[in-house]
Motif scaffolding. Structure first.
Motif, short mmCIF file in Angstrom:
data_model
loop_
_atom_site.label_atom_id
_atom_site.label_comp_id
_atom_site.label_asym_id
_atom_site.label_seq_id
_atom_site.Cartn_x
_atom_site.Cartn_y
_atom_site.Cartn_z
N LEU B 176 0.83 -1.21 0.00
CA LEU B 176 0.00 0.00 0.00
C LEU B 176 0.86 1.26 0.00
O LEU B 176 0.55 2.23 -0.68
CB LEU B 176 -0.93 0.00 1.22
CG LEU B 176 -2.07 -1.02 1.16
CD1 LEU B 176 -2.88 -1.00 2.45
CD2 LEU B 176 -2.97 -0.71 -0.04
N THR B 177 1.97 1.23 0.78
CA THR B 177 2.81 2.42 0.84
C THR B 177 3.52 2.64 -0.50
O THR B 177 3.69 3.79 -0.93
CB THR B 177 3.85 2.27 1.97
OG1 THR B 177 3.17 1.88 3.16
CG2 THR B 177 4.57 3.57 2.22
N ARG B 183 1.83 6.30 -6.84
CA ARG B 183 0.62 6.46 -7.65
C ARG B 183 -0.32 7.55 -7.15
O ARG B 183 -1.40 7.71 -7.67
CB ARG B 183 -0.15 5.12 -7.69
CG ARG B 183 0.53 4.02 -8.45
CD ARG B 183 0.34 4.14 -9.95
NE ARG B 183 1.09 3.13 -10.66
CZ ARG B 183 2.33 3.33 -11.11
NH1 ARG B 183 2.93 4.48 -10.91
NH2 ARG B 183 2.96 2.37 -11.76
N THR B 184 0.05 8.26 -6.11
CA THR B 184 -0.87 9.30 -5.64
C THR B 184 -0.18 10.66 -5.66
O THR B 184 1.04 10.76 -5.74
CB THR B 184 -1.34 9.03 -4.19
OG1 THR B 184 -0.20 9.15 -3.32
CG2 THR B 184 -1.96 7.66 -4.04
N LYS B 185 -1.01 11.70 -5.58
CA LYS B 185 -0.50 13.06 -5.56
C LYS B 185 0.32 13.28 -4.29
O LYS B 185 1.37 13.93 -4.32
CB LYS B 185 -1.68 14.02 -5.59
CG LYS B 185 -1.32 15.37 -6.11
CD LYS B 185 -2.56 16.19 -6.38
CE LYS B 185 -2.13 17.61 -6.65
NZ LYS B 185 -3.25 18.52 -6.72
N GLY B 187 2.10 11.14 -2.72
CA GLY B 187 3.41 10.54 -2.91
C GLY B 187 4.32 11.45 -3.73
O GLY B 187 5.48 11.68 -3.38
N ALA B 188 3.77 11.99 -4.82
CA ALA B 188 4.56 12.90 -5.65
C ALA B 188 5.01 14.11 -4.84
O ALA B 188 6.15 14.56 -4.94
CB ALA B 188 3.73 13.35 -6.86
N ASN B 189 4.10 14.62 -3.99
CA ASN B 189 4.45 15.76 -3.15
C ASN B 189 5.58 15.42 -2.18
O ASN B 189 6.46 16.24 -1.92
CB ASN B 189 3.22 16.22 -2.35
CG ASN B 189 2.21 16.91 -3.23
OD1 ASN B 189 2.54 17.32 -4.35
ND2 ASN B 189 0.99 17.02 -2.76
N VAL B 190 5.54 14.18 -1.65
CA VAL B 190 6.58 13.76 -0.70
C VAL B 190 7.96 13.79 -1.39
O VAL B 190 8.92 14.34 -0.85
CB VAL B 190 6.29 12.35 -0.15
CG1 VAL B 190 7.48 11.82 0.63
CG2 VAL B 190 5.06 12.38 0.75
N TYR B 191 8.02 13.21 -2.60
CA TYR B 191 9.30 13.21 -3.33
C TYR B 191 9.74 14.64 -3.64
O TYR B 191 10.92 14.98 -3.50
CB TYR B 191 9.18 12.41 -4.63
CG TYR B 191 9.31 10.92 -4.44
CD1 TYR B 191 10.58 10.34 -4.35
CD2 TYR B 191 8.20 10.11 -4.34
CE1 TYR B 191 10.70 8.97 -4.16
CE2 TYR B 191 8.32 8.75 -4.15
CZ TYR B 191 9.57 8.18 -4.07
OH TYR B 191 9.71 6.85 -3.88
#
Lengths: 330, 341
Positions: B176-177, B183-185, B187-191
């Motif tokens: 899930l993580t 695959r989520t916004k 996640g993109a923000n975290v990177y």
């Protein structure tokens, strides 16, 4: 008066005095110092003795933090130095040679960290994590997994002895702090360390040999950690590779921050670091004197860090500056 | 999935395979599905912590409080279930909620006070550990029937491998993580946040929300790790798992995540947890070795991976897809503690 309030020493010293005042209110004879059998005793003296290892770690840590670094390995280096010293003394080596061995081990650890940070340019937190994890294993390797004990009275005197009534650990800390202060304030070293902390690239451009100075900062941290390890080992007349200096790196970082330094580097004061060390130890002792279980100290330490963070927050600082400017204008 | 982006994961996998081979030469039964299944069960709680730690570290932060949150969760479950007779399901929900809120508060402090994550979560570490002692100073056994039932729950794979509930939860957490990050916004923000905070802010990444979310997630996984740990030990103990945050950080680094943020994967972290578990297993099987071997081996692996990352990030990007997080390795001296200011 204004200059006193605005000096960087104001907040750390005020915090120390506040903690000492609370200790004194809880325990009225806190500052009583008596000479018993040619030895100074009393609660406050005890605070200074108990705080000595962390104070030594913090002295080395202060130099590293001033260069924007951090040294997570000091607790493990303490264990290594303690293991080396105990192993040597238990094997019949003269105590002074054992001390030299331990200091050499600490210096080697510090140079290793410094090399990773200054020459391989690793992030300090990662570079010193390696020795933090592996160091305790190395110490266990030296003691062969046992708790090495010894009976050499001369070596034990490094923790329990006195010189003119002053307990040895207090003297060692005072001498170390004085030597370091002379080193950084009577040469350009302190200025260069702070320059690296403020802006590493600018420091390099004006011709400071940043690599050698960062290397020196970590080497010094290794040396002071070794001294702390020697005192801790002499204190219990044995080396416990698993527990010597366990989690003291966090205490040492806290002490440096309590001394008013920023974790983003650029500020170095050994005197204020000692102020921070007294604050932390007086707090821990105060919790015991007040009859709370020692674990309460964790919660009080957490609250102390929270207060520090709020006070040091940029938005709060800006607000205070605006107030100060308005005060001057009106 | 481009392996260019995950070169470090391949390296983690290579180390795991090499280590398995090394163990199998001396102890052939290590390769049995049963031993590998137990490896997952025994380190499920560490895996949970390391998942949250990976997300925090990718965002450019660090979370030292996870070990204390794990211990607090265990003690809280002990008090609620054994002393108060609360239904375990409800107790789990309460523990997860507390862990999440605790993490969110730390995230808010990191963001609002512009404070180094290292120091904020150090305070959190002391606070949560202290809170354990406020609840109890003793070890509380948890002998609930639900616990026994949960511990007996297992999925039997074809071939006879038993995957316990703990192992399954850990694997689900990893999957899930991985989806959350890739695959989520969010996640993109975290990177983006870990790659370059200021650039992320200029691009319109909600920095505050993301920071709070990242630490809340880590608090949640730490509490989940605490639940798994309490299932594993069937007790709550205030001194449990001291120093496990270091193991979680080590697993993250060995899994190929850059401690400076912006680059990494949770799959690598899961493989690294298995590596750490395998080292311990080898020390146990060997019998003559003591615990120092595991420590030095972990340190050596850390050094190997840090050095490899250094080399990879200094080398010019071979393919366009490689650029993520790459400039971090450039020899500029960004502020080095946890989160950049």
């Amino acid at each position: 008066m204004k200059r006193v309030l605005q000096s960087p020493a104001a907040a750390p010293v005020a915090a120390m005095l506040l903690v000492l005042l609370i200790d004194w209110l809880i325990f009225p004879s806190f500052f009583e110092v008596r000479l018993v059998d040619g030895r100074l005793t009393g609660s406050f003296v005890d605070v200074l003795i108990r705080g000595a290892p962390v104070a030594l770690l913090a002295l080395g840590m202060a130099g590293v933090i001033a260069t924007r670094g951090i040294d997570l390995s000091v607790g493990a280096v303490m264990a290594i130095a303690g293991a080396v010293a105990a192993d040597a003394v238990a094997g019949g080596t003269h105590w002074s040679t054992a001390v030299l061995y331990a200091l050499a081990a600490g210096l080697a650890c510090g140079l290793w960290n410094g090399m990773l940070v200054a020459f391989l340019r690793l992030q300090p937190i990662v570079a010193t994590l390696v020795l933090m994890v592996a160091g305790r294993g190395i110490a266990q390797l030296i003691t062969a997994g046992q708790i090495t004990t010894f009976t050499d009275p001369s070596f034990a005197a490094l923790a329990s002895g006195t010189v003119l009534g002053v307990p040895a650990p207090i003297l060692i800390v005072a001498v170390a702090a004085a030597l370091l202060t002379l080193l950084v304030r009577y040469t350009a070293l302190g200025l260069m360390v702070e320059a690296i902390g403020v802006n590493p690239r600018a420091a390099e451009l004006v011709g400071i040999n940043t690599r050698m100075i960062i290397l020196a900062a970590y080497a010094l941290s290794g040396l002071t950690a070794a001294l702390a390890g020697i005192i801790a080992t002499a204190d219990i007349r044995g080396a416990d590779a698993n527990n010597a200096g366990l989690w003291l790196e966090l205490d040492a970082i806290l002490v440096v921050v309590l001394g008013g330094a920023s974790l983003l580097g650029g500020r170095l004061s050994y005197g204020l670091t000692l102020v921070g060390a007294v604050t932390l130890q007086a707090l821990k002792t105060g919790i015991l004197l007040a009859g709370f279980p020692p674990q309460m100290g964790l919660i009080v330490m957490a609250m102390m860090i929270s207060v520090l963070l709020v006070v040091q927050a940029p938005s709060i600082q800006q607000w205070m500056q605006r107030r100060a400017v308005r005060g001057v204008a009106s | 999935m481009t392996f260019g982006r995950d070169r470090t994961v391949l390296m983690t996998l290579a180390v795991l395979v090499a280590l398995l081979g090394f163990c199998a030469v001396q102890f052939p039964f290590v390769l049995s599905a049963r031993v590998l299944g137990n490896l997952l069960t025994d380190h499920a709680f560490l895996g949970m912590l390391a998942i949250g730690m990976t997300v925090v570290i990718i965002s450019g932060g660090i979370d030292l409080s996870v070990g204390s949150v794990l211990a607090f969760t265990g003690v809280l479950l002990g008090v609620l279930i054994t002393n108060q007779g609360v239904n375990p399901g409800l107790a789990f929900a309460v523990a997860l909620a507390i862990g999440t809120v605790f993490g969110a508060v730390q995230g808010a402090a990191v963001h609002l006070l512009r404070a180094p994550a290292f120091i904020v979560t150090l305070a959190g570490m002391f606070l949560a550990r202290g809170a354990c002692f406020l609840l109890t100073e003793d070890s509380i056994p948890i002998g609930s029937a639900t616990y026994a039932a949960l511990n007996d729950t297992a999925l039997t794979l074809p071939g006879g491998t038993r995957l316990t509930l703990s192992a399954l939860i850990m694997l689900a957490g990893v999957a899930l993580t991985a989806l959350l990050l890739r695959r989520t916004k969010f996640g993109a923000n975290v990177y983006a946040l870990g790659g370059d905070r200021r650039a992320a802010e200029l691009m319109g990444v909600p920095v505050g929300q993301t920071t709070v979310g990242v630490y809340a997630f880590s608090g949640f996984t730490a509490a989940a790790g605490g639940i798994l740990f309490s299932l594993y030990t069937q007790s709550g103990y205030p001194l449990a798992a001291i120093g496990i945050e270091l193991e979680a950080i080590a697993a993250t680094v060995i899994g190929g995540t850059l401690l400076s943020g912006g680059y990494g994967s949770v799959i690598g972290t899961a493989l690294a947890v298995l590596i750490l578990g395998l080292i311990q297993l080898y020390v146990t099987l060997q019998g003559t070795l003591s615990s120092w071997v595991a420590k030095i081996a972990t340190g050596a692996l850390l050094l190997l991976f840090i050095g490899a990352q250094r080399l990879l990030s200094l080398a010019p990007p071979a393919r366009p897809g490689l650029s993520i997080g790459n400039h971090h390795g450039a020899p500029d001296q960004t502020p080095s503690i946890g989160q950049a200011p």
